[in-house]
Design an enzyme around this catalytic site. Structure first.
Site, PDB file in Angstrom:
ATOM      1  N   ASP A  26     -28.702  47.061  64.401  1.00 49.23           N
ATOM      2  CA  ASP A  26     -27.674  46.061  64.122  1.00 49.23           C
ATOM      3  C   ASP A  26     -27.169  45.415  65.397  1.00 49.23           C
ATOM      4  OD1 ASP A  26     -26.470  48.397  65.005  1.00 49.23           O
ATOM      5  OD2 ASP A  26     -25.322  48.753  63.187  1.00 49.23           O
TER       6      ASP A  26
ATOM      7  N   HIS B 291     -20.513  54.218  56.237  1.00 44.81           N
ATOM      8  CA  HIS B 291     -21.520  53.178  56.476  1.00 44.81           C
ATOM      9  C   HIS B 291     -22.635  53.701  57.372  1.00 44.81           C
ATOM     10  CE1 HIS B 291     -19.022  51.866  60.145  1.00 44.81           C
ATOM     11  NE2 HIS B 291     -20.230  51.961  60.659  1.00 44.81           N
TER      12      HIS B 291
ATOM     13  N   GLU C 112     -21.540  48.247  55.134  1.00 48.47           N
ATOM     14  CA  GLU C 112     -20.203  48.682  54.757  1.00 48.47           C
ATOM     15  C   GLU C 112     -20.155  49.061  53.272  1.00 48.47           C
ATOM     16  OE1 GLU C 112     -18.263  49.273  56.997  1.00 48.47           O
ATOM     17  OE2 GLU C 112     -17.971  47.682  58.459  1.00 48.47           O
TER      18      GLU C 112
ATOM     19  N   ASP D 231     -16.259  55.639  57.136  1.00 54.61           N
ATOM     20  CA  ASP D 231     -16.221  55.177  55.742  1.00 54.61           C
ATOM     21  C   ASP D 231     -17.583  55.298  55.057  1.00 54.61           C
ATOM     22  OD1 ASP D 231     -17.655  53.178  56.972  1.00 54.61           O
ATOM     23  OD2 ASP D 231     -16.305  51.537  56.410  1.00 54.61           O
TER      24      ASP D 231
HETATM   25  C1  GLP Z   1     -21.104  51.666  64.340  1.00 61.66           C
HETATM   26  C2  GLP Z   1     -22.606  51.490  64.213  1.00 61.66           C
HETATM   27  C3  GLP Z   1     -23.241  52.587  63.414  1.00 61.66           C
HETATM   28  C4  GLP Z   1     -22.743  53.932  63.876  1.00 61.66           C
HETATM   29  C5  GLP Z   1     -21.250  54.013  63.707  1.00 61.66           C
HETATM   30  C6  GLP Z   1     -20.680  55.351  64.142  1.00 61.66           C
HETATM   31  O1  GLP Z   1     -20.389  51.114  63.303  1.00 61.66           O
HETATM   32  N1  GLP Z   1     -22.956  50.235  63.645  1.00 61.66           N
HETATM   33  O2  GLP Z   1     -24.649  52.496  63.548  1.00 61.66           O
HETATM   34  O3  GLP Z   1     -23.353  54.946  63.130  1.00 61.66           O
HETATM   35  O4  GLP Z   1     -20.683  52.996  64.526  1.00 61.66           O
HETATM   36  O5  GLP Z   1     -20.594  55.411  65.532  1.00 61.66           O
HETATM   37  P1  GLP Z   1     -20.286  56.701  66.355  1.00 61.66           P
HETATM   38  O6  GLP Z   1     -21.541  57.480  66.410  1.00 61.66           O
HETATM   39  O7  GLP Z   1     -19.878  56.204  67.717  1.00 61.66           O
HETATM   40  O8  GLP Z   1     -19.190  57.422  65.654  1.00 61.66           O
END
Ligand code: GLP
Length: 258
Positions: free
Chosen positions: A66, A137, A142, A135
């Site tokens: 992404d 995702h 989302e 949440d």
């Molecule tokens: C972002 C990314 C996700 C990731 C999420 C959690 O929203 N788009 O790919 O899994 O954050 O991130 P973290 O691993 O820093 O908690």
């Protein structure tokens, strides 16, 4: 779904083992890379192995999940900059072997279609690394995302912008409102999916992912329909798993069937 409850400092090596094994059998494997803090331990472990000459990504390719829309190229929070810093610059990918969706493309919809086509023409993703949002995702899919979705433009949820403000000096307003993200349908085509979650903030999302009803309310629950998913969590992220004892027992017994 295989659930592995492990000490946080062992998770990176467990996944690096999988990646090294994949590359040994298939040096031109296609990896799916996630940004965020969760995969960092994996990238550290793989970079250490490459540094020691134990494994190589020289023939591998990779696709990121992404990207934010509208951050200037080279912006420190752009996912392209982040993945280059956290992983790509530390290993031996060939130039151009790692691709991500372009959040500044003049036609974002055409960019999304081209991105899905590029993944398909590379033969699909062999091993996809995933984190999970609080949440539920995955990538930036989302709550409410279609299980059949492809790479597309999404509006970020308020909670995700709050969660990610820490990368933007705590300024929620600086977090872009939109992103490009691989769809749930795109992610589900990866042949092996490895999801990593650590910390108490992920406990409910992990519970829903593994044991909840499959629902767009918790997008990661779609992974229950994938034939080969490995979920690696530390003790605190596993705290709400009702069947934690079984997962620990099954993992301890795995050598009997492998
Ligand atoms: C972002 C990314 C996700 C990731 C999420 C959690 O929203 N788009 O790919 O899994 O954050 O991130 P973290 O691993 O820093 O908690």
């Amino acid at each position: 779904m295989e659930v592995v409850i492990a000490a946080e400092d062992t998770i990176g090596d467990l996944v690096a083992d999988e990646i090294a094994e994949l590359l040994e059998g298939r040096p031109d494997a296609v990896l799916g890379l996630a940004t965020g803090s969760s995969p960092l331990r994996i990238y550290d472990a793989v970079a250490a192995r490459v540094g020691r000459g134990e494994t190589s990504l020289a023939r591998a390719r990779a696709f990121t999940l992404d990207e934010y829309v509208g951050l200037a190229p080279g912006h420190p929070c752009s996912y392209r900059t982040v993945i280059d810093h956290d992983f790509v610059s530390r290993v031996d990918f060939a130039p151009g072997a790692v691709r991500g969706p372009d959040g500044n493309a003049p036609d974002l919809f055409a960019e999304c279609r081209a991105y899905d086509a590029a993944i398909a023409s590379a033969g699909g993703v062999d091993l996809q690394i995933l984190g999970i949002g609080t949440d539920g995702h995955i990538a930036f899919n989302e709550p409410g995302s279609s299980f059949a979705s492809r790479t597309r433009v999404k509006t970020l949820a308020a909670q995700t912008r709050i969660d990610n403000a820490r990368f933007f000096e705590g300024d929620v307003e600086a977090v872009p409102t939109h992103c490009l993200t691989q769809g749930l349908g795109t992610i589900m085509e990866a042949r092996h999916i490895v999801l990593v979650a650590t910390g108490a903030g992920k406990a409910e999302a992990v519970h829903q992912l593994v044991e909840g009803a499959v629902s767009a309310r918790w997008p990661a629950t779609i992974l229950q329909h994938h034939a080969r998913v490995t979920v690696l969590v530390d003790d605190v992220a596993a705290a709400r798993l009702r069947l934690a004892d079984y997962y620990r027992h099954a993992y301890a017994q795995r050598h009997l069937v492998r």
